[in-house]
Design an enzyme around this catalytic site. Structure first.
Site, PDB file in Angstrom:
ATOM      1  NE  ARG A   1      -4.254  -1.542   0.238  1.00 26.32           N
ATOM      2  CZ  ARG A   1      -4.415  -2.615  -0.553  1.00 26.32           C
ATOM      3  NH1 ARG A   1      -3.499  -2.901  -1.476  1.00 26.32           N
ATOM      4  NH2 ARG A   1      -5.495  -3.370  -0.466  1.00 26.32           N
TER       5      ARG A   1
ATOM      6  CD  GLU B   1      -2.818   3.449  -5.092  1.00 30.88           C
ATOM      7  OE1 GLU B   1      -3.943   2.939  -5.282  1.00 30.88           O
ATOM      8  OE2 GLU B   1      -1.860   2.824  -4.638  1.00 30.88           O
TER       9      GLU B   1
ATOM     10  CG  HIS C   1      -3.582  -0.531  -6.391  1.00 29.02           C
ATOM     11  ND1 HIS C   1      -3.847   0.130  -5.227  1.00 29.02           N
ATOM     12  CD2 HIS C   1      -3.649  -1.851  -6.080  1.00 29.02           C
ATOM     13  CE1 HIS C   1      -4.078  -0.741  -4.255  1.00 29.02           C
ATOM     14  NE2 HIS C   1      -3.954  -1.962  -4.756  1.00 29.02           N
TER      15      HIS C   1
HETATM   16  N1  LIG Z   1      -0.803  -4.327  -4.939  1.00 32.09           N
HETATM   17  C1  LIG Z   1      -1.893  -5.075  -4.895  1.00 32.09           C
HETATM   18  O1  LIG Z   1      -2.670  -5.136  -5.838  1.00 32.09           O
HETATM   19  C2  LIG Z   1      -2.163  -5.899  -3.660  1.00 32.09           C
HETATM   20  C3  LIG Z   1      -2.901  -7.072  -3.794  1.00 32.09           C
HETATM   21  C4  LIG Z   1      -3.132  -7.830  -2.659  1.00 32.09           C
HETATM   22  C5  LIG Z   1      -2.664  -7.428  -1.417  1.00 32.09           C
HETATM   23  N2  LIG Z   1      -1.939  -6.271  -1.321  1.00 32.09           N
HETATM   24  C6  LIG Z   1      -1.433  -5.841   0.010  1.00 32.09           C
HETATM   25  O2  LIG Z   1      -0.637  -6.865   0.575  1.00 32.09           O
HETATM   26  C7  LIG Z   1      -0.913  -6.949   1.965  1.00 32.09           C
HETATM   27  C8  LIG Z   1      -0.475  -8.310   2.489  1.00 32.09           C
HETATM   28  O3  LIG Z   1      -1.341  -9.315   2.002  1.00 32.09           O
HETATM   29  P1  LIG Z   1      -1.329 -10.807   2.625  1.00 32.09           P
HETATM   30  O4  LIG Z   1      -2.472 -11.530   2.010  1.00 32.09           O
HETATM   31  O5  LIG Z   1       0.042 -11.373   2.532  1.00 32.09           O
HETATM   32  O6  LIG Z   1      -1.652 -10.486   4.165  1.00 32.09           O
HETATM   33  P2  LIG Z   1      -1.516 -11.437   5.430  1.00 32.09           P
HETATM   34  O7  LIG Z   1      -1.529 -12.868   5.031  1.00 32.09           O
HETATM   35  O8  LIG Z   1      -2.532 -10.956   6.407  1.00 32.09           O
HETATM   36  O9  LIG Z   1      -0.035 -11.126   6.000  1.00 32.09           O
HETATM   37  C9  LIG Z   1       0.343  -9.861   6.430  1.00 32.09           C
HETATM   38  C10 LIG Z   1       1.764  -9.926   6.942  1.00 32.09           C
HETATM   39  O10 LIG Z   1       2.179  -8.591   7.252  1.00 32.09           O
HETATM   40  C11 LIG Z   1       2.720  -8.602   8.575  1.00 32.09           C
HETATM   41  N3  LIG Z   1       2.509  -7.308   9.212  1.00 32.09           N
HETATM   42  C12 LIG Z   1       1.349  -6.742   9.629  1.00 32.09           C
HETATM   43  N4  LIG Z   1       1.592  -5.528  10.175  1.00 32.09           N
HETATM   44  C13 LIG Z   1       2.920  -5.355  10.123  1.00 32.09           C
HETATM   45  C14 LIG Z   1       3.797  -4.308  10.541  1.00 32.09           C
HETATM   46  N5  LIG Z   1       3.326  -3.202  11.124  1.00 32.09           N
HETATM   47  N6  LIG Z   1       5.115  -4.457  10.327  1.00 32.09           N
HETATM   48  C15 LIG Z   1       5.616  -5.584   9.738  1.00 32.09           C
HETATM   49  N7  LIG Z   1       4.841  -6.607   9.319  1.00 32.09           N
HETATM   50  C16 LIG Z   1       3.512  -6.487   9.507  1.00 32.09           C
HETATM   51  C17 LIG Z   1       1.996  -9.705   9.321  1.00 32.09           C
HETATM   52  O11 LIG Z   1       2.776 -10.066  10.457  1.00 32.09           O
HETATM   53  P3  LIG Z   1       2.357 -11.287  11.439  1.00 32.09           P
HETATM   54  O12 LIG Z   1       2.574 -12.534  10.594  1.00 32.09           O
HETATM   55  O13 LIG Z   1       3.318 -11.205  12.568  1.00 32.09           O
HETATM   56  O14 LIG Z   1       0.942 -11.052  11.783  1.00 32.09           O
HETATM   57  C18 LIG Z   1       1.928 -10.768   8.217  1.00 32.09           C
HETATM   58  O15 LIG Z   1       3.133 -11.490   8.176  1.00 32.09           O
HETATM   59  C19 LIG Z   1      -2.432  -6.641   2.027  1.00 32.09           C
HETATM   60  O16 LIG Z   1      -2.816  -6.210   3.319  1.00 32.09           O
HETATM   61  C20 LIG Z   1      -2.586  -5.560   0.988  1.00 32.09           C
HETATM   62  O17 LIG Z   1      -2.390  -4.292   1.571  1.00 32.09           O
HETATM   63  C21 LIG Z   1      -1.672  -5.511  -2.416  1.00 32.09           C
END
Ligand SMILES: NC(=O)c1ccc[n+]([C@@H]2O[C@H](COP(=O)([O-])OP(=O)(O)OC[C@H]3O[C@@H](n4cnc5c(N)ncnc54)[C@H](OP(=O)(O)O)[C@@H]3O)[C@@H](O)[C@H]2O)c1
Length: 330
Positions: free
Chosen positions: A245, A273, A292
């Site tokens: 993000r 954005e 995005h």
């Molecule tokens: N560009 C795009 O089109 C797109 C598409 C999809 C997703 N995304 C982004 O990608 C993010 C991650 O997706 P995901 O499915 O992998 O999520 P997820 O499975 O919920 O995993 C999130 C990870 O981020 C870690 N985290 C949370 N807060 C943090 C912080 N303050 N500092 C460091 N690490 C932190 C969590 O730590 P813990 O394991 O310790 O809880 C977890 O390992 C989404 O939330 C979204 O914003 C972007």
């Protein structure tokens, strides 16, 4: 027991509606409802603006099941009395593939060669070599001059080790890279999982990272996580990849670091954005921007609909929901 009422976007194609369990009462929700609609389980449209128009017409919603990984707007909209679930996993392959593509495109200088193609210019070795020398601040004589770089042997820092972070690691592993992982909470090395460092250790890990991938949610804790100090700690020529993000990176600091020629970046997300046409980020050197798009592929909607359908099945069987990002407070 009354039949479970499931509201889904009326625009969902018929072949996807068929994935939803027929035991539930399936109610198409138009994008501009005129009357009140009573449902138990809401699958909102992916766009926040549409969801915001629909929400005031809904009654009885107990669960809101997003089709997306990020649910920031949805929790704000429905308030604390609704359980909110995300579609963790629906975007993982597409977003991980974008991340790999952005890294390889940058290291193989594809944006440079595409720009030269548009000028019908066959690049000489000297041109690629000059880019290498400038970004790495390495003026040593080269024999022969380089035209691009290798991913092999690079040290990659993955910040956010959830579903997408792990998918990125799986895709990166065959390239023979060294990977360091960071998440909110630390995990010790075990027989089934690798060591994960806490985010508090980020500053100490940045100086040895050649590629830094941001793939964590945008929360109050991660807002502005990468600022001038973190960018300065990255080695000369490091590649920052933001597929998470935009507001996780402080935009002014990123513009300054890029204009100083200190780092390079590939970003699918920006703050703000959409990026306004006159924004200084557009003109920064050594930067690849996509609007995005990383999670958006034809495979996404069937995957997200299957996740929603599984959740409905769980409710019908009396099983607990998964992917809960907010548990309702009654
Ligand atoms: N560009 C795009 O089109 C797109 C598409 C999809 C997703 N995304 C982004 O990608 C993010 C991650 O997706 P995901 O499915 O992998 O999520 P997820 O499975 O919920 O995993 C999130 C990870 O981020 C870690 N985290 C949370 N807060 C943090 C912080 N303050 N500092 C460091 N690490 C932190 C969590 O730590 P813990 O394991 O310790 O809880 C977890 O390992 C989404 O939330 C979204 O914003 C972007």
């Amino acid at each position: 027991m009354a039949q479970l009422k499931v509201g889904y976007p009326a625009a969902l194609p018929a072949e996807l509606v068929q994935l939803l369990p027929a035991e539930a009462e399936l109610i198409p929700i138009p994008s501009n409802p005129q009357d009140e609609i009573v449902i138990d389980f809401w699958i909102p449209p992916p766009a926040a603006t549409l969801g915001q128009k629909i929400w005031p017409h809904l009654r009885g919603v107990k669960v809101a099941q997003s089709m997306m990984a990020g649910t920031e707007w949805l929790t704000d909209l429905v308030g604390p009395s609704v359980t909110v679930c995300n579609a963790q996993g629906a975007h993982s392959i597409s977003t991980a593939e974008w991340t790999l593509a952005a890294i390889l495109a940058t290291l193989k200088y594809l944006p440079l060669y595409r720009d030269l193609q548009h000028k019908s210019e066959w690049c000489s070795r000297a041109k690629g070599s000059a880019v290498y020398a400038a970004i790495h601040n390495d003026q040593r004589p080269q024999f022969p001059p380089f035209m691009q770089e290798e991913l092999h042997d690079k040290h990659v820092l993955i910040v956010g080790y959830g579903d997408i972070g792990k998918t990125i690691e799986r895709m990166l592993t065959p390239f023979g890279v060294e990977i360091t992982r960071v998440a909110r909470t630390a995990r010790a090395l075990s027989s089934t999982s690798p060591e994960v460092h806490p985010v508090a250790a980020l500053d100490s890990l940045l100086p040895s990272a050649e590629i830094i991938i941001l793939i964590l949610p945008h929360t109050p804790e991660s807002h502005g996580l990468i600022g001038a100090r973190q960018l300065a700690l990255m080695p000369q020529g490091a590649l920052l990849v933001n597929s998470a993000r935009g507001p996780i990176v402080q935009t002014d600091a990123l513009v300054a670091a890029l204009n100083a020629g200190h780092i390079r970046a590939a970003v699918d997300v920006t703050d703000p954005e959409p990026l306004p046409p006159d924004h200084p980020l557009w003109k920064c050197p050594n930067l690849l921007i996509t609007p995005h798009v990383a999670g958006s592929t034809p495979q996404f909607s069937p995957r997200a609909t299957k996740i929603a359908a599984d959740q409905v099945r769980r409710l019908l069987k009396g099983e607990p929901l998964i992917n809960i990002v907010q548990q309702a407070i009654n």
